[in-house]
Write an enzyme that holds these catalytic residues in place. Structure first.
Site, PDB file in Angstrom:
ATOM      1  CB  CYS A   1       5.844  40.528   9.090  1.00 29.56           C
ATOM      2  SG  CYS A   1       6.178  39.891  10.571  1.00 29.56           S
TER       3      CYS A   1
ATOM      4  CB  CYS B   1       4.252  37.647  10.424  1.00 28.25           C
ATOM      5  SG  CYS B   1       4.299  39.134  11.608  1.00 28.25           S
TER       6      CYS B   1
END
Length: 101
Positions: free
Chosen positions: A34, A31
């Site tokens: 993230c 991600c």
């Protein structure tokens, strides 16, 4: 204090039974957002001794992701006295993350 890796094995002791509020970062290695929030989370963990900061990999810990109904990441959750008191989804600046606490 450093960021704690939260798993199903330590979830009760580190999160539910914590004597401090806990900021949880639900993430995945693939991600992009993230990865962008990770250094902010680490910085907060180092600066704030009054809270505990943990990371939960949603791919490795799907039951914890389900417990918090994580449908999009990054998702941040604040747990106080074993209960979810605040959460937010998506990349956020440091001040917005701190305001969740």
């Amino acid at each position: 204090m450093s960021v704690i890796k939260i798993t199903r094995d330590n979830f009760i002791s580190e999160v539910i039974n914590s004597d401090k509020p806990v900021l949880l970062d639900f993430y995945a290695d693939w991600c992009g957002p993230c990865k962008m929030v990770a250094p902010i989370i680490a910085e907060i963990a180092e600066e704030r001794s009054d809270i505990k900061v943990g990371k939960i990999n949603v791919d490795a810990e799907p039951e914890l992701a389900n417990r918090f109904a994580v449908s999009s990441i990054p998702m941040l959750a604040v747990i106080k006295d074993g209960k979810l008191v605040n959460s937010a989804v998506g990349l956020r600046p440091k001040d917005a993350i701190l305001s969740l606490l």
